[in-house]
Write a protein that holds these residues in place. Structure first.
Motif, PDB file in Angstrom:
ATOM      1  N   HIS A  91      21.265  31.950 -11.743  1.00 45.19           N
ATOM      2  CA  HIS A  91      20.914  30.674 -12.390  1.00 45.19           C
ATOM      3  C   HIS A  91      19.179  30.627 -12.374  1.00 45.19           C
ATOM      4  CE1 HIS A  91      21.017  30.694  -8.050  1.00 45.19           C
ATOM      5  NE2 HIS A  91      19.789  29.493  -7.913  1.00 45.19           N
ATOM      6  N   HIS A  92      18.878  32.443 -11.783  1.00 47.78           N
ATOM      7  CA  HIS A  92      17.819  32.434 -11.955  1.00 47.78           C
ATOM      8  C   HIS A  92      16.353  33.392 -13.666  1.00 47.78           C
ATOM      9  CE1 HIS A  92      16.523  31.555  -7.934  1.00 47.78           C
ATOM     10  NE2 HIS A  92      18.495  32.004  -7.603  1.00 47.78           N
ATOM     11  N   LEU A  93      17.829  33.330 -13.764  1.00 45.81           N
ATOM     12  CA  LEU A  93      17.603  33.777 -15.147  1.00 45.81           C
ATOM     13  C   LEU A  93      18.173  32.942 -17.385  1.00 45.81           C
ATOM     14  CD1 LEU A  93      19.617  37.299 -15.206  1.00 45.81           C
ATOM     15  CD2 LEU A  93      16.468  37.093 -14.709  1.00 45.81           C
ATOM     16  N   THR A 132      22.089  34.821 -20.248  1.00 46.03           N
ATOM     17  CA  THR A 132      23.093  35.577 -19.540  1.00 46.03           C
ATOM     18  C   THR A 132      23.283  36.045 -20.661  1.00 46.03           C
ATOM     19  OG1 THR A 132      24.106  33.744 -17.159  1.00 46.03           O
ATOM     20  CG2 THR A 132      25.436  35.161 -17.969  1.00 46.03           C
ATOM     21  N   LEU A 133      24.060  36.942 -20.572  1.00 44.37           N
ATOM     22  CA  LEU A 133      24.463  38.360 -21.297  1.00 44.37           C
ATOM     23  C   LEU A 133      25.998  37.802 -20.942  1.00 44.37           C
ATOM     24  CD1 LEU A 133      23.854  40.945 -23.722  1.00 44.37           C
ATOM     25  CD2 LEU A 133      24.296  41.762 -22.024  1.00 44.37           C
ATOM     26  N   THR A 192      12.079  27.265 -22.549  1.00 44.12           N
ATOM     27  CA  THR A 192      10.404  27.369 -23.349  1.00 44.12           C
ATOM     28  C   THR A 192      10.600  28.206 -24.114  1.00 44.12           C
ATOM     29  OG1 THR A 192       9.241  28.600 -21.918  1.00 44.12           O
ATOM     30  CG2 THR A 192       8.984  26.288 -21.545  1.00 44.12           C
ATOM     31  N   ASP A 193      11.372  29.109 -24.476  1.00 41.75           N
ATOM     32  CA  ASP A 193      11.238  29.889 -25.494  1.00 41.75           C
ATOM     33  C   ASP A 193      12.842  30.062 -26.016  1.00 41.75           C
ATOM     34  OD1 ASP A 193      11.182  32.285 -27.090  1.00 41.75           O
ATOM     35  OD2 ASP A 193      11.219  33.538 -25.488  1.00 41.75           O
ATOM     36  N   GLU A 194      12.873  29.385 -26.918  1.00 37.15           N
ATOM     37  CA  GLU A 194      13.976  28.846 -27.985  1.00 37.15           C
ATOM     38  C   GLU A 194      14.030  30.200 -28.578  1.00 37.15           C
ATOM     39  OE1 GLU A 194      13.144  25.216 -30.224  1.00 37.15           O
ATOM     40  OE2 GLU A 194      13.346  24.311 -28.456  1.00 37.15           O
ATOM     41  N   PRO A 195      15.539  30.541 -28.776  1.00 31.66           N
ATOM     42  CA  PRO A 195      16.262  31.449 -29.571  1.00 31.66           C
ATOM     43  C   PRO A 195      16.212  31.026 -31.326  1.00 31.66           C
ATOM     44  CG  PRO A 195      17.745  29.690 -28.659  1.00 31.66           C
ATOM     45  CD  PRO A 195      16.934  29.943 -28.137  1.00 31.66           C
ATOM     46  N   PRO A 196      15.478  32.502 -31.691  1.00 31.61           N
ATOM     47  CA  PRO A 196      15.473  32.102 -33.586  1.00 31.61           C
ATOM     48  C   PRO A 196      16.476  31.133 -34.171  1.00 31.61           C
ATOM     49  CG  PRO A 196      15.676  34.367 -33.160  1.00 31.61           C
ATOM     50  CD  PRO A 196      16.131  33.970 -31.716  1.00 31.61           C
ATOM     51  N   ARG A 197      17.812  31.545 -33.706  1.00 27.70           N
ATOM     52  CA  ARG A 197      19.025  30.972 -34.513  1.00 27.70           C
ATOM     53  C   ARG A 197      20.315  30.996 -33.070  1.00 27.70           C
ATOM     54  NH1 ARG A 197      22.102  34.877 -38.835  1.00 27.70           N
ATOM     55  NH2 ARG A 197      20.180  34.727 -40.117  1.00 27.70           N
ATOM     56  N   LEU A 198      21.102  29.874 -33.050  1.00 25.79           N
ATOM     57  CA  LEU A 198      22.188  29.810 -32.421  1.00 25.79           C
ATOM     58  C   LEU A 198      23.963  29.531 -33.460  1.00 25.79           C
ATOM     59  CD1 LEU A 198      20.812  26.547 -30.179  1.00 25.79           C
ATOM     60  CD2 LEU A 198      21.217  28.713 -29.557  1.00 25.79           C
ATOM     61  N   MET A 199      23.784  30.682 -32.782  1.00 25.01           N
ATOM     62  CA  MET A 199      25.481  30.537 -33.273  1.00 25.01           C
ATOM     63  C   MET A 199      26.841  30.183 -31.907  1.00 25.01           C
ATOM     64  SD  MET A 199      24.226  34.256 -35.193  1.00 25.01           S
ATOM     65  CE  MET A 199      23.597  34.201 -34.008  1.00 25.01           C
ATOM     66  N   GLY A 200      27.207  29.441 -32.109  1.00 27.46           N
ATOM     67  CA  GLY A 200      28.364  28.465 -31.006  1.00 27.46           C
ATOM     68  C   GLY A 200      27.554  28.511 -29.977  1.00 27.46           C
ATOM     69  N   GLU A 201      27.988  29.279 -28.339  1.00 27.23           N
ATOM     70  CA  GLU A 201      27.076  28.933 -27.133  1.00 27.23           C
ATOM     71  C   GLU A 201      25.987  29.130 -26.978  1.00 27.23           C
ATOM     72  OE1 GLU A 201      30.324  31.095 -24.730  1.00 27.23           O
ATOM     73  OE2 GLU A 201      31.793  29.491 -25.635  1.00 27.23           O
ATOM     74  N   GLY A 202      25.727  30.411 -28.232  1.00 23.39           N
ATOM     75  CA  GLY A 202      24.342  31.042 -27.933  1.00 23.39           C
ATOM     76  C   GLY A 202      23.925  31.699 -29.332  1.00 23.39           C
ATOM     77  N   PHE A 203      23.421  32.320 -28.529  1.00 19.53           N
ATOM     78  CA  PHE A 203      23.152  33.891 -29.729  1.00 19.53           C
ATOM     79  C   PHE A 203      23.387  34.595 -29.607  1.00 19.53           C
ATOM     80  CE2 PHE A 203      20.279  37.094 -30.619  1.00 19.53           C
ATOM     81  CZ  PHE A 203      19.815  36.627 -32.226  1.00 19.53           C
ATOM     82  N   VAL A 204      24.230  35.541 -30.428  1.00 23.35           N
ATOM     83  CA  VAL A 204      24.649  36.172 -30.853  1.00 23.35           C
ATOM     84  C   VAL A 204      24.453  37.677 -31.311  1.00 23.35           C
ATOM     85  CG1 VAL A 204      27.637  37.328 -32.571  1.00 23.35           C
ATOM     86  CG2 VAL A 204      26.896  34.814 -31.624  1.00 23.35           C
ATOM     87  N   VAL A 205      23.832  38.430 -30.958  1.00 27.29           N
ATOM     88  CA  VAL A 205      23.511  39.799 -30.229  1.00 27.29           C
ATOM     89  C   VAL A 205      24.743  40.352 -31.546  1.00 27.29           C
ATOM     90  CG1 VAL A 205      22.771  41.956 -28.666  1.00 27.29           C
ATOM     91  CG2 VAL A 205      23.139  39.573 -28.362  1.00 27.29           C
ATOM     92  N   MET A 206      26.044  40.561 -31.029  1.00 23.45           N
ATOM     93  CA  MET A 206      27.295  41.405 -31.829  1.00 23.45           C
ATOM     94  C   MET A 206      28.019  40.746 -31.937  1.00 23.45           C
ATOM     95  SD  MET A 206      29.626  44.057 -30.887  1.00 23.45           S
ATOM     96  CE  MET A 206      30.443  45.542 -31.812  1.00 23.45           C
ATOM     97  N   GLN A 207      28.690  41.041 -32.642  1.00 31.83           N
ATOM     98  CA  GLN A 207      30.205  40.398 -32.753  1.00 31.83           C
ATOM     99  C   GLN A 207      31.308  41.567 -33.811  1.00 31.83           C
ATOM    100  OE1 GLN A 207      29.970  36.927 -34.469  1.00 31.83           O
ATOM    101  NE2 GLN A 207      29.045  37.417 -36.829  1.00 31.83           N
ATOM    102  N   SER A 208      32.149  41.775 -33.953  1.00 29.07           N
ATOM    103  CA  SER A 208      33.201  42.608 -34.421  1.00 29.07           C
ATOM    104  C   SER A 208      34.611  42.026 -34.524  1.00 29.07           C
ATOM    105  CB  SER A 208      33.470  43.874 -34.280  1.00 29.07           C
ATOM    106  OG  SER A 208      34.569  44.570 -35.035  1.00 29.07           O
ATOM    107  N   SER A 245      21.798  29.716 -18.895  1.00 31.43           N
ATOM    108  CA  SER A 245      22.294  29.791 -17.713  1.00 31.43           C
ATOM    109  C   SER A 245      22.503  28.715 -17.451  1.00 31.43           C
ATOM    110  CB  SER A 245      21.563  30.890 -17.108  1.00 31.43           C
ATOM    111  OG  SER A 245      21.407  31.843 -17.058  1.00 31.43           O
ATOM    112  N   PRO A 246      24.046  28.475 -17.411  1.00 34.76           N
ATOM    113  CA  PRO A 246      23.488  27.140 -16.623  1.00 34.76           C
ATOM    114  C   PRO A 246      23.273  26.556 -14.475  1.00 34.76           C
ATOM    115  CG  PRO A 246      25.710  28.223 -16.406  1.00 34.76           C
ATOM    116  CD  PRO A 246      25.150  28.659 -17.042  1.00 34.76           C
ATOM    117  N   ARG A 247      22.504  25.641 -14.484  1.00 33.38           N
ATOM    118  CA  ARG A 247      22.096  25.306 -13.903  1.00 33.38           C
ATOM    119  C   ARG A 247      20.684  25.976 -13.362  1.00 33.38           C
ATOM    120  NH1 ARG A 247      26.784  24.825 -12.169  1.00 33.38           N
ATOM    121  NH2 ARG A 247      26.667  26.705 -10.793  1.00 33.38           N
ATOM    122  N   TYR A 248      19.547  26.766 -14.751  1.00 34.69           N
ATOM    123  CA  TYR A 248      18.543  27.370 -14.884  1.00 34.69           C
ATOM    124  C   TYR A 248      17.668  26.657 -14.077  1.00 34.69           C
ATOM    125  CZ  TYR A 248      14.591  29.824 -16.161  1.00 34.69           C
ATOM    126  OH  TYR A 248      13.682  30.834 -16.638  1.00 34.69           O
TER     127      TYR A 248
END
Length: 756
Positions: free
Chosen positions: A216-218, A221-222, A271-287, A263-266
């Motif tokens: 919750h300090h970050l 969450t990866l 303030t820094d929003e991701p450029p794209r949301l895919m489901g729960e968050g920002f997808v870095v890699m999928q296969s 992160s829950p209960r951050y």
């Protein structure tokens, strides 16, 4: 009548004696059968619903009384000796650094299979005796207590964190080498003494797994999510005869997704929003399908000098290869549906995670001591390889004014990435490397003119030099080779890539306490390239996908070298200097006019009729004729788009071309937030309106706007750009004397239309 009534009452409600006589007379155990049935039903209900839970509760209390470094919970536990099956539910382990949770699962030990003590040792194809199935697996790392406790000791702070097994570690240091050597000799002398001889192969199936790194300090969450995983653990012979054996874990994962989720209960502000949301968050890699192969040698001992000397008498190539250091690495193979997403926002989140889980101690790194004879051998590096066996996509995402922009790259099968991370430190530090190649590259942008780059292969190699002292200069080298590339350039891409760099650059004020000098050295080599510029009048571009009505200029050549250095070795320098070197060989400039252009067909007719572009030999003087180089035979050159059949006309031929650009500029650094808050509203208004007011013609040096200050001791930057010191751009161009140019009217107009 009363006698009969009393008799009827006695017959209706028999006494216990009468009932006992009746049961004894008829030889019946009905009551005991009824009691046994009730007790059996109760026992079955207890075994079905409560026994495993009670056993889990008992095991939880016993384990937690014996183990004090964490909390272990077992919701239910049951086993069957006949089938060799152990079942469990709601199992989790929690300590101050991580947690492991399992929803339910079971393991089967096939005890009935025959044990052969003479079977081949470390055979990965041996029979499986242990089979584990897990549902709902979660592994979460949220702290590094030992590391932060070490930092407290290093910085001399008051200890507030307790290190796990601190005393045991100090007491075991003296016995570590002896124990390891004894274990090595014991296992090598008696293979059957190891549990691996009984269980050579372990198969693990995981349904719905999740790996998480964050707290919750970050802000983010990866997470690594997968639906099904089929893993197999085994051992096999090591890569070197000096080691014991090699651990291997191989398997396949389905529907893998690596995400950055909020992160829950951050505790801070998002303030820094991701450029794209895919489901729960920002997808870095999928296969859809990922195969993994993890391997690690169990180190042996360094041989004694006399042993190594005897072996050195008759060395062979196989012996030299067998003396390699222990191997440690991970191979990843990505199948269909592979997609990578990255960008400035994702890089900032990576930096936050890196600084939390791997904080710098600002201490000089110690040189790794070489292992002495009798000590365990050292692993030199960790190797990570990623292969892509199907078509994949790579998206580079960034934002400008809350609008998402993207660079979309399609790569073909056969692309790979290799990362080498050293595990030892030398006298000069350590050198991690990254290399790889992308096949059949097709790059587009989110601009209206989407086409950007096409290449048959793009290879890259990055070498980072980290010195032992944390604030000593670092050297980064990046080498890029591109084969059969076609690059499309328009003037609007200048602002597009500027926005990308500005989003990636840090907007924090420079800090001397965290400043590390470094420099980037770039070397780009193009083999058989085409660079196409849109040269329409007034920079008008036709962005339609078919039959574009654009005028194009193209520079085509065999080789192109681009070298430049980006130095960041000084803290807040007044000026920065960069030198660009561009060298090309066998370069041609070609011109293409659209079908609607009135000069297209006259240009094609003129170029077709003017075949001989060289001067006749009799026009040279005898001295010039002797020194003139003989004409080179025309050889076929690679062309992708700029073919003569498509209406491209040769205008300029340069065998050798050299361009050197020296650029010196004055950087502008962001202002600290506290300094901005010190300015009052009137000072901000004065700074904004001073540019609109007429200059005051008063005598004195301090009347200049540059020296006007609204607050004492605080000088302001000039508001008029003409008062700033100029940047300097020095250009040198060199061409071989045998270059030839044919000046067409449309060529001159196209050159003027290009904005540089």
């Amino acid at each position: 009548m009363d006698v009969l009534g009393s008799k009827n009452n006695e017959s209706t409600f028999p006494s216990l004696g009468d009932l006992d006589d009746f049961l004894t007379k008829h030889n019946s155990n009905f009551i005991w059968l009824l009691v046994a049935t009730i007790l059996s039903c109760g026992w079955i209900i207890y075994l079905t619903y409560y026994n495993s839970r009670n056993i889990g509760l008992i095991l939880t209390h016993i384990i937690n009384r014996l183990y004090k470094d964490g909390y272990i919970h077992i919701g239910s536990f049951s086993f069957s000796v006949l089938s060799g099956k152990v079942m469990f539910r709601d199992v989790y382990y929690i300590n101050q650094d991580m947690s492991i949770r399992i929803q339910d699962g079971f393991l089967i030990f096939r005890w009935w299979k025959m044990y052969n003590p003479k079977q081949k040792q470390h055979d990965p194809k041996a029979e499986t005796r242990l089979y584990v199935t897990v549902n709902g697996f979660e592994f979460h790392v949220y702290n590094r207590t030992d590391l932060y406790a070490h930092l407290q000791e290093t910085f001399g702070l008051e200890p507030t964190l307790s290190r796990l097994k601190k005393d045991d570690d100090h007491e075991g240091e003296g016995k570590k080498q002896t124990l390891e050597r004894v274990n090595i000799q014991t296992e090598n002398s008696d293979p059957t003494s190891s549990w691996r001889s009984l269980i050579p192969v372990i198969k693990v199936n995981i349904s719905t797994g999740r790996l998480a790194f964050g707290n919750h300090h970050l802000p983010q969450t990866l997470c690594l999510n997968f639906e099904d995983a089929f893993l197999t653990y085994a051992t096999k012979p090591p890569s070197s005869h000096l080691d014991q054996y090699m651990h291997i874990v191989k398997g396949s994962l389905e529907n893998v997704r690596v995400m950055l989720v909020p992160s829950p209960r951050y505790v801070g502000m998002q303030t820094d929003e991701p450029p794209r949301l895919m489901g729960e968050g920002f997808v870095v890699m999928q296969s859809n399908d990922v195969d993994i192969y993890y391997y690690q040698d169990e180190p042996g001992v360094v041989p004694m000098e006399h042993e190594s000397g005897e072996e050195a008498e008759t060395p062979s190539e196989d012996d030299k290869l067998q003396d390699l250091p222990p191997c440690w690495g991970l191979d990843i193979v990505c199948g269909k549906g592979t997609d990578f997403n990255y960008g400035p926002w994702a890089d900032r989140q990576r930096d936050c995670l890196w600084k939390f889980f791997l904080p710098a101690d600002y201490q000089d790194m110690k040189v790794t001591e070489m292992a002495q004879p009798g000590q365990p051998r050292q692993i030199q590096a960790f190797e990570l390889r990623m292969n892509i066996i199907a078509d994949a996509t790579i998206d580079l995402l960034f934002t400008k004014n809350r609008e998402t922009n993207a660079i979309h790259v399609n790569v073909g099968a056969g692309s790979y990435l290799e990362v080498n991370i050293p595990m030892t430190v030398g006298e000069t530090g350590y050198l991690p490397t990254i290399k790889g190649q992308l096949l059949h590259v097709d790059t587009t942008s989110s601009m209206q003119y989407r086409t950007l780059l096409e290449a048959e292969m793009l290879a890259f190699h990055v070498i980072a030099s980290y010195p032992r002292v944390w604030n000593m200069p670092q050297s980064w080298q990046c080498e890029i080779e591109v084969y059969k590339a076609t690059y499309h350039f328009i003037y609007a891409q200048k602002n597009f890539f500027t926005d990308l760099i500005q989003d990636w650059a840090s907007d924090n004020a420079p800090d001397i306490y965290s400043f590390v000098p470094y420099s980037w050295t770039f070397k780009m080599l193009f083999h058989q390239f085409e660079m196409i510029w849109a040269a329409n009048q007034h920079n008008w571009i036709d962005c339609s996908t078919k039959q574009q009505e654009n005028v194009y200029l193209a520079a085509c050549g065999e080789t192109l070298n681009i070298d430049f250095i980006l130095p960041f070795n000084e803290f807040v320098p007044t000026t920065c200097h960069t030198r660009f070197s561009l060298k090309a060989e066998d370069t041609d400039m070609r011109l293409s006019l659209p079908e609607c252009h009135p000069s297209r067909y006259p240009l094609l007719t003129l170029a077709k009729d003017y075949q001989n572009v060289k001067l006749p030999p009799d026009m040279f003087t005898p001295g010039e004729n002797q020194s003139a180089p003989p004409p080179k035979p025309n050889k076929s050159r690679w062309r992708n788009i700029t073919n003569a059949e498509a209406g491209w006309v040769d205008c300029w031929s340069v065998p050798n071309f050299l361009l050197i650009i020296d650029y010196t500029w004055h950087p502008i650094y962001p202002q600290k937030a506290d300094e901005q808050l010190k300015q009052s509203f009137s000072e901000m208004e004065e700074s904004m309106l001073s540019a609109l007011r007429p200059p005051e013609h008063t005598s004195g040096h301090h009347s200049h706007p540059y020296y006007t200050s609204a607050s004492a001791g605080h000088s302001r930057m000039p508001t008029d750009p003409s008062d700033l010191p100029p940047d300097r751009l020095h250009v040198e161009m060199e061409m071989s004397p045998d270059s030839q140019i044919i000046l067409y009217g449309p060529l001159l107009r196209a050159l003027i239309s290009i904005k540089v």
